[in-house]
Design an enzyme around this catalytic site. Structure first.
Site, PDB file in Angstrom:
ATOM      1  N   GLU A   1       0.810  -1.225   0.000  1.00  0.00           N
ATOM      2  CA  GLU A   1       0.000   0.000   0.000  1.00  0.00           C
ATOM      3  C   GLU A   1       0.845   1.278   0.000  1.00  0.00           C
ATOM      4  OE1 GLU A   1      -3.208  -0.335  -0.460  1.00  0.00           O
ATOM      5  OE2 GLU A   1      -3.011  -2.522  -0.303  1.00  0.00           O
TER       6      GLU A   1
ATOM      7  N   THR B   1       1.657   0.254  -7.736  1.00  0.00           N
ATOM      8  CA  THR B   1       1.001   0.040  -9.024  1.00  0.00           C
ATOM      9  C   THR B   1       0.783   1.349  -9.771  1.00  0.00           C
ATOM     10  OG1 THR B   1      -0.070  -1.995  -8.279  1.00  0.00           O
ATOM     11  CG2 THR B   1      -1.088  -0.857 -10.136  1.00  0.00           C
TER      12      THR B   1
ATOM     13  N   LYS C   1       3.737  -8.772 -14.154  1.00  0.00           N
ATOM     14  CA  LYS C   1       3.365  -8.972 -12.751  1.00  0.00           C
ATOM     15  C   LYS C   1       3.612 -10.443 -12.440  1.00  0.00           C
ATOM     16  CE  LYS C   1       1.413  -7.671  -8.813  1.00  0.00           C
ATOM     17  NZ  LYS C   1       1.909  -6.567  -7.972  1.00  0.00           N
TER      18      LYS C   1
ATOM     19  N   THR D   1      -1.822 -11.481  -6.128  1.00  0.00           N
ATOM     20  CA  THR D   1      -2.544 -12.118  -5.035  1.00  0.00           C
ATOM     21  C   THR D   1      -3.768 -11.288  -4.647  1.00  0.00           C
ATOM     22  OG1 THR D   1      -1.296 -10.997  -3.276  1.00  0.00           O
ATOM     23  CG2 THR D   1      -0.388 -13.065  -4.116  1.00  0.00           C
TER      24      THR D   1
ATOM     25  N   GLY E   1       4.325  -6.360  -2.843  1.00  0.00           N
ATOM     26  CA  GLY E   1       4.805  -5.893  -1.547  1.00  0.00           C
ATOM     27  C   GLY E   1       6.255  -5.437  -1.628  1.00  0.00           C
TER      28      GLY E   1
END
Length: 238
Positions: free
Chosen positions: A12, A16, A37, A41, A112
């Site tokens: 977060e 992206t 990618k 997930t 992540g």
């Protein structure tokens, strides 16, 4: 041909949308772009993934997912729980290298942070970057706590002998607090690498045409843009 591995200091942090900004800027310069990618997930087969979001915002990019797992977990855990095959670093490297034969720019967006595991043997995005001998762009958050996570990521990149391209702030707040303003100067110091831009908060909600027009202004010249930290409006003077 150019391959750029994009990781985050955690989840977060705007990775992206940052990837989309890099892709849009390359497309605006007339370069062909592919986005890989390795492991998506937390997304069902009928849902749009991160690569799809990059294409929506950036435009005509080639997208490729190597694996998709339904639960929002680290790829190794998600693969194990779904009884699906994991992604291996050599598979990531092979896919990126193939895309590079057909495109000017290949962006490999991790899941992540740098050391999130792809498989139960401990394979990571860092291993794929080493196999590719590709530079790594680190997307970081703007505010309090980012100096620690960014420096830890930078130290790991150097310990592995990887090419650290620089840091990109993934979501610059509309009303930056003192910590965020000071971090503009402190991030490149703790990272030992340049600050390569700042994507504004809410950029992903822009209309795609507006996103594509604006993206180059968020990125430094090394990423094909015109952003300059020295001329930003934020300051940290007492």
């Amino acid at each position: 041909m150019e391959i750029l591995v994009i990781t985050g200091t955690g989840t977060e942090v705007g990775k992206t949308i940052a990837t989309a900004a890099v892709a849009a800027t390359a497309l605006a310069a007339g370069r062909s772009v592919a986005v890989l990618k390795p492991a998506q997930t937390g997304v069902r087969p009928d849902e749009r993934g991160d690569a799809d979001e990059v294409a929506r915002l950036a435009g005509a990019v080639t997208t490729l997912e190597l694996a998709r797992y339904p639960e929002p977990l680290a790829p190794a855990t998600a693969a194990r729980r779904a009884s699906l095959a994991p992604v291996r670093p050599h598979e990531v490297a092979e896919a990126a290298a193939k895309l590079a034969t057909e495109h000017d720019v290949v962006l490999v967006e991790g899941a992540g942070g740098l050391l999130v595991r792809f498989d139960d043997e401990g394979g990571t995005l860092a291993d794929a970057a080493r196999l590719l001998n590709a530079p790594v762009l680190v997307v970081a958050s703007a505010g309090l706590g980012t100096l620690n996570t960014t420096e830890l990521t930078a130290r790991e990149l150097r310990a592995r002998g990887l090419d650290f391209a620089g840091v990109l702030i993934g979501s610059w707040p509309n009303k930056p607090d003192l910590a965020s303003r000071c971090n503009l100067a402190d991030l490149p110091v703790v990272a030992g690498a340049p600050l390569l831009g700042s994507v504004p908060e809410g950029a992903g909600a822009l209309e795609p045409a507006d996103f594509r027009t604006s993206a180059p202004s968020w990125l430094a010249p090394r990423l094909g843009g015109s952003w300059d930290a020295a001329t930003s409006n934020a300051g940290c003077a007492p």
